[in-house]
Design a protein around this motif. Structure first.
Motif, PDB file in Angstrom:
ATOM      1  N   ALA A   2     -20.652 -38.482  29.592  1.00  0.00           N
ATOM      2  CA  ALA A   2     -19.549 -37.947  28.814  1.00  0.00           C
ATOM      3  C   ALA A   2     -18.685 -37.078  29.723  1.00  0.00           C
ATOM      4  CB  ALA A   2     -20.104 -37.120  27.653  1.00  0.00           C
ATOM      5  N   ARG A   3     -17.590 -36.627  29.240  1.00  0.00           N
ATOM      6  CA  ARG A   3     -16.674 -35.787  30.025  1.00  0.00           C
ATOM      7  C   ARG A   3     -17.244 -34.372  30.148  1.00  0.00           C
ATOM      8  NH1 ARG A   3     -12.750 -37.441  32.675  1.00  0.00           N
ATOM      9  NH2 ARG A   3     -11.900 -39.434  32.137  1.00  0.00           N
ATOM     10  N   THR A   4     -18.262 -34.256  30.953  1.00  0.00           N
ATOM     11  CA  THR A   4     -18.948 -32.991  31.161  1.00  0.00           C
ATOM     12  C   THR A   4     -18.362 -32.297  32.378  1.00  0.00           C
ATOM     13  OG1 THR A   4     -20.955 -33.978  30.261  1.00  0.00           O
ATOM     14  CG2 THR A   4     -21.217 -31.955  31.523  1.00  0.00           C
ATOM     15  N   ALA A   5     -18.121 -30.995  32.260  1.00  0.00           N
ATOM     16  CA  ALA A   5     -17.597 -30.222  33.385  1.00  0.00           C
ATOM     17  C   ALA A   5     -18.717 -29.892  34.365  1.00  0.00           C
ATOM     18  CB  ALA A   5     -16.943 -28.931  32.897  1.00  0.00           C
ATOM     19  N   VAL A   6     -18.361 -29.830  35.632  1.00  0.00           N
ATOM     20  CA  VAL A   6     -19.316 -29.470  36.681  1.00  0.00           C
ATOM     21  C   VAL A   6     -20.003 -28.148  36.357  1.00  0.00           C
ATOM     22  CG1 VAL A   6     -19.458 -28.769  39.108  1.00  0.00           C
ATOM     23  CG2 VAL A   6     -18.165 -30.810  38.473  1.00  0.00           C
ATOM     24  N   ALA A   7     -19.262 -27.179  35.836  1.00  0.00           N
ATOM     25  CA  ALA A   7     -19.821 -25.856  35.521  1.00  0.00           C
ATOM     26  C   ALA A   7     -20.970 -25.936  34.520  1.00  0.00           C
ATOM     27  CB  ALA A   7     -18.731 -24.933  34.988  1.00  0.00           C
ATOM     28  N   ASP A   8     -20.983 -26.982  33.702  1.00  0.00           N
ATOM     29  CA  ASP A   8     -22.021 -27.111  32.676  1.00  0.00           C
ATOM     30  C   ASP A   8     -23.358 -27.616  33.218  1.00  0.00           C
ATOM     31  OD1 ASP A   8     -20.217 -26.265  30.734  1.00  0.00           O
ATOM     32  OD2 ASP A   8     -19.555 -28.318  30.307  1.00  0.00           O
ATOM     33  N   VAL A   9     -23.364 -28.185  34.421  1.00  0.00           N
ATOM     34  CA  VAL A   9     -24.602 -28.765  34.940  1.00  0.00           C
ATOM     35  C   VAL A   9     -24.995 -28.251  36.324  1.00  0.00           C
ATOM     36  CG1 VAL A   9     -24.383 -30.859  33.577  1.00  0.00           C
ATOM     37  CG2 VAL A   9     -23.406 -30.791  35.859  1.00  0.00           C
ATOM     38  N   MET A  10     -24.127 -27.509  36.975  1.00  0.00           N
ATOM     39  CA  MET A  10     -24.407 -27.029  38.333  1.00  0.00           C
ATOM     40  C   MET A  10     -25.525 -25.995  38.335  1.00  0.00           C
ATOM     41  SD  MET A  10     -21.240 -24.463  38.998  1.00  0.00           S
ATOM     42  CE  MET A  10     -21.157 -22.864  38.186  1.00  0.00           C
ATOM     43  N   THR A  11     -26.101 -25.787  39.493  1.00  0.00           N
ATOM     44  CA  THR A  11     -27.078 -24.731  39.690  1.00  0.00           C
ATOM     45  C   THR A  11     -26.319 -23.480  40.091  1.00  0.00           C
ATOM     46  OG1 THR A  11     -28.729 -26.332  40.399  1.00  0.00           O
ATOM     47  CG2 THR A  11     -29.080 -24.033  41.076  1.00  0.00           C
ATOM     48  N   ARG A  12     -26.554 -22.390  39.401  1.00  0.00           N
ATOM     49  CA  ARG A  12     -25.816 -21.155  39.679  1.00  0.00           C
ATOM     50  C   ARG A  12     -26.492 -20.276  40.730  1.00  0.00           C
ATOM     51  NH1 ARG A  12     -21.648 -20.695  36.213  1.00  0.00           N
ATOM     52  NH2 ARG A  12     -21.712 -22.035  34.399  1.00  0.00           N
ATOM     53  N   ARG A  13     -27.756 -20.539  40.987  1.00  0.00           N
ATOM     54  CA  ARG A  13     -28.478 -19.742  41.981  1.00  0.00           C
ATOM     55  C   ARG A  13     -28.067 -20.213  43.368  1.00  0.00           C
ATOM     56  NH1 ARG A  13     -34.208 -20.356  41.185  1.00  0.00           N
ATOM     57  NH2 ARG A  13     -34.076 -18.671  39.717  1.00  0.00           N
ATOM     58  N   ILE A  14     -27.472 -19.310  44.129  1.00  0.00           N
ATOM     59  CA  ILE A  14     -27.055 -19.610  45.494  1.00  0.00           C
ATOM     60  C   ILE A  14     -27.781 -18.631  46.407  1.00  0.00           C
ATOM     61  CG2 ILE A  14     -25.136 -19.803  47.114  1.00  0.00           C
ATOM     62  CD1 ILE A  14     -23.293 -19.917  44.586  1.00  0.00           C
ATOM     63  N   LEU A 104     -20.514 -27.888  46.987  1.00  0.00           N
ATOM     64  CA  LEU A 104     -20.364 -26.476  46.639  1.00  0.00           C
ATOM     65  C   LEU A 104     -19.339 -26.405  45.514  1.00  0.00           C
ATOM     66  CD1 LEU A 104     -20.207 -24.872  50.192  1.00  0.00           C
ATOM     67  CD2 LEU A 104     -22.170 -25.099  48.687  1.00  0.00           C
ATOM     68  N   VAL A 105     -19.585 -25.553  44.544  1.00  0.00           N
ATOM     69  CA  VAL A 105     -18.708 -25.436  43.387  1.00  0.00           C
ATOM     70  C   VAL A 105     -17.995 -24.096  43.449  1.00  0.00           C
ATOM     71  CG1 VAL A 105     -18.568 -25.483  40.869  1.00  0.00           C
ATOM     72  CG2 VAL A 105     -20.313 -26.862  42.045  1.00  0.00           C
ATOM     73  N   CYS A 106     -16.675 -24.140  43.288  1.00  0.00           N
ATOM     74  CA  CYS A 106     -15.885 -22.910  43.371  1.00  0.00           C
ATOM     75  C   CYS A 106     -15.114 -22.684  42.076  1.00  0.00           C
ATOM     76  CB  CYS A 106     -14.930 -22.960  44.560  1.00  0.00           C
ATOM     77  SG  CYS A 106     -13.689 -24.253  44.447  1.00  0.00           S
ATOM     78  N   ASP A 107     -14.650 -21.440  41.925  1.00  0.00           N
ATOM     79  CA  ASP A 107     -13.782 -21.121  40.795  1.00  0.00           C
ATOM     80  C   ASP A 107     -12.327 -21.269  41.236  1.00  0.00           C
ATOM     81  OD1 ASP A 107     -13.176 -18.809  42.258  1.00  0.00           O
ATOM     82  OD2 ASP A 107     -14.332 -17.486  40.952  1.00  0.00           O
ATOM     83  N   ALA A 108     -11.399 -20.901  40.373  1.00  0.00           N
ATOM     84  CA  ALA A 108      -9.972 -21.056  40.668  1.00  0.00           C
ATOM     85  C   ALA A 108      -9.535 -20.245  41.885  1.00  0.00           C
ATOM     86  CB  ALA A 108      -9.146 -20.675  39.445  1.00  0.00           C
ATOM     87  N   ILE A 115     -23.789 -24.738  43.006  1.00  0.00           N
ATOM     88  CA  ILE A 115     -24.001 -25.939  43.808  1.00  0.00           C
ATOM     89  C   ILE A 115     -24.346 -27.063  42.841  1.00  0.00           C
ATOM     90  CG2 ILE A 115     -25.437 -27.053  45.569  1.00  0.00           C
ATOM     91  CD1 ILE A 115     -25.884 -24.243  46.777  1.00  0.00           C
ATOM     92  N   LEU A 116     -23.714 -28.212  43.038  1.00  0.00           N
ATOM     93  CA  LEU A 116     -24.008 -29.387  42.226  1.00  0.00           C
ATOM     94  C   LEU A 116     -24.725 -30.395  43.109  1.00  0.00           C
ATOM     95  CD1 LEU A 116     -23.529 -30.796  39.439  1.00  0.00           C
ATOM     96  CD2 LEU A 116     -21.675 -32.007  40.603  1.00  0.00           C
ATOM     97  N   SER A 117     -25.885 -30.840  42.665  1.00  0.00           N
ATOM     98  CA  SER A 117     -26.639 -31.835  43.423  1.00  0.00           C
ATOM     99  C   SER A 117     -26.779 -33.113  42.594  1.00  0.00           C
ATOM    100  CB  SER A 117     -28.020 -31.294  43.783  1.00  0.00           C
ATOM    101  OG  SER A 117     -28.815 -31.204  42.622  1.00  0.00           O
ATOM    102  N   LEU A 118     -27.137 -34.171  43.282  1.00  0.00           N
ATOM    103  CA  LEU A 118     -27.378 -35.430  42.562  1.00  0.00           C
ATOM    104  C   LEU A 118     -28.457 -35.271  41.503  1.00  0.00           C
ATOM    105  CD1 LEU A 118     -27.205 -38.253  45.245  1.00  0.00           C
ATOM    106  CD2 LEU A 118     -25.653 -37.833  43.347  1.00  0.00           C
ATOM    107  N   SER A 119     -29.449 -34.426  41.777  1.00  0.00           N
ATOM    108  CA  SER A 119     -30.509 -34.244  40.780  1.00  0.00           C
ATOM    109  C   SER A 119     -29.976 -33.552  39.523  1.00  0.00           C
ATOM    110  CB  SER A 119     -31.695 -33.484  41.369  1.00  0.00           C
ATOM    111  OG  SER A 119     -31.310 -32.208  41.789  1.00  0.00           O
ATOM    112  N   ASP A 120     -28.972 -32.672  39.663  1.00  0.00           N
ATOM    113  CA  ASP A 120     -28.348 -32.058  38.480  1.00  0.00           C
ATOM    114  C   ASP A 120     -27.691 -33.140  37.624  1.00  0.00           C
ATOM    115  OD1 ASP A 120     -28.980 -29.427  39.334  1.00  0.00           O
ATOM    116  OD2 ASP A 120     -27.124 -29.312  40.504  1.00  0.00           O
ATOM    117  N   VAL A 121     -27.020 -34.071  38.280  1.00  0.00           N
ATOM    118  CA  VAL A 121     -26.330 -35.154  37.581  1.00  0.00           C
ATOM    119  C   VAL A 121     -27.331 -36.117  36.964  1.00  0.00           C
ATOM    120  CG1 VAL A 121     -24.745 -37.103  37.897  1.00  0.00           C
ATOM    121  CG2 VAL A 121     -24.317 -34.939  39.086  1.00  0.00           C
ATOM    122  N   ALA A 122     -28.414 -36.391  37.667  1.00  0.00           N
ATOM    123  CA  ALA A 122     -29.419 -37.337  37.178  1.00  0.00           C
ATOM    124  C   ALA A 122     -30.082 -36.854  35.897  1.00  0.00           C
ATOM    125  CB  ALA A 122     -30.474 -37.578  38.251  1.00  0.00           C
TER     126      ALA A 122
END
Length: 140
Positions: A2-14, A104-108, A115-122
Motif C-alpha cells: 500500500a502507499r506506506t510512508a518510509v517514516a512508518d516502517v523505518m528503524t528509528r534507532r541510529i 538513510l532516512v532524513c527529514d525536510a 534507517i530503512l532496510s530491506l528487512s523493514d520492507v519485507a
C-alpha cells in the motif's frame, strides 16, 4: 504494498560510531543494541555505514583482524538518503537502482531520522491475500 510512508516502517534507532572504532567493538555495539548497522562518523560528519554483513564479508572473510581493523577501513562511503515522506515503493526502487540494502532516512531539513532496510520492507503485509492449495503447506 500500500502507499506506506518510509517514516512508518523505518528503524528509528541510529547508532553513530567514529571511523577509528575497531570492528570487534562495533560488532559488540550492534549486538548490544540489537541492530545490524552503524553510521560511521568523522568528527561531526557522516562518513559511511557499516553493516554486520560488511564485517563478515569485507573483514572476516578477507582475513582482516577484527581487533585492529577500523570501521573506516571497510565502510561503504556512498550514503544514499531518502526523505521520510517518500513511499516505500519509491524507497525500494531507489534500493534497486543503487543496488543497496539500506537507505538513510532524513527529514525536510536533511537531518538523519532513521534507517530503512530491506528487512523493514519485507515485514510489511502484502496487499494481495495469500491463498493456499489444499493439502499443501502455505509459505511463511
Amino acid at each position: 504494498m500500500a502507499r506506506t510512508a518510509v517514516a512508518d516502517v523505518m528503524t528509528r534507532r541510529i547508532v553513530y560510531l567514529p571511523g577509528d572504532t575497531l570492528l570487534d567493538e562495533a560488532a559488540q555495539a550492534m549486538r548490544d543494541q540489537a541492530i545490524g548497522d552503524v553510521v560511521v562518523t568523522e568528527g561531526p560528519t557522516l562518513s559511511g555505514m557499516v553493516t554486520d554483513r560488511d564485517i563478515v564479508v569485507r573483514a572476516i572473510a578477507a582475513g582482516l583482524p577484527t581487533r585492529t581493523t577500523t570501521l573506516a577501513s571497510i565502510a561503504s562511503r556512498e550514503l544514499i538518503m531518502i526523505d521520510q515522506t517518500a513511499t516505500v515503493e519509491e524507497a525500494v526502487q531507489a534500493m534497486r537502482d543503487r543496488d543497496v540494502r539500506r537507505l538513510l532516512v532524513c527529514d525536510a531539513d536533511r537531518n538523519l531520522v532513521g534507517i530503512l532496510s530491506l528487512s523493514d520492507v519485507a515485514l510489511l503485509p502484502t496487499s494481495a491475500p495469500q491463498t493456499s492449495t489444499p493439502g499443501r503447506a502455505r509459505p511463511t
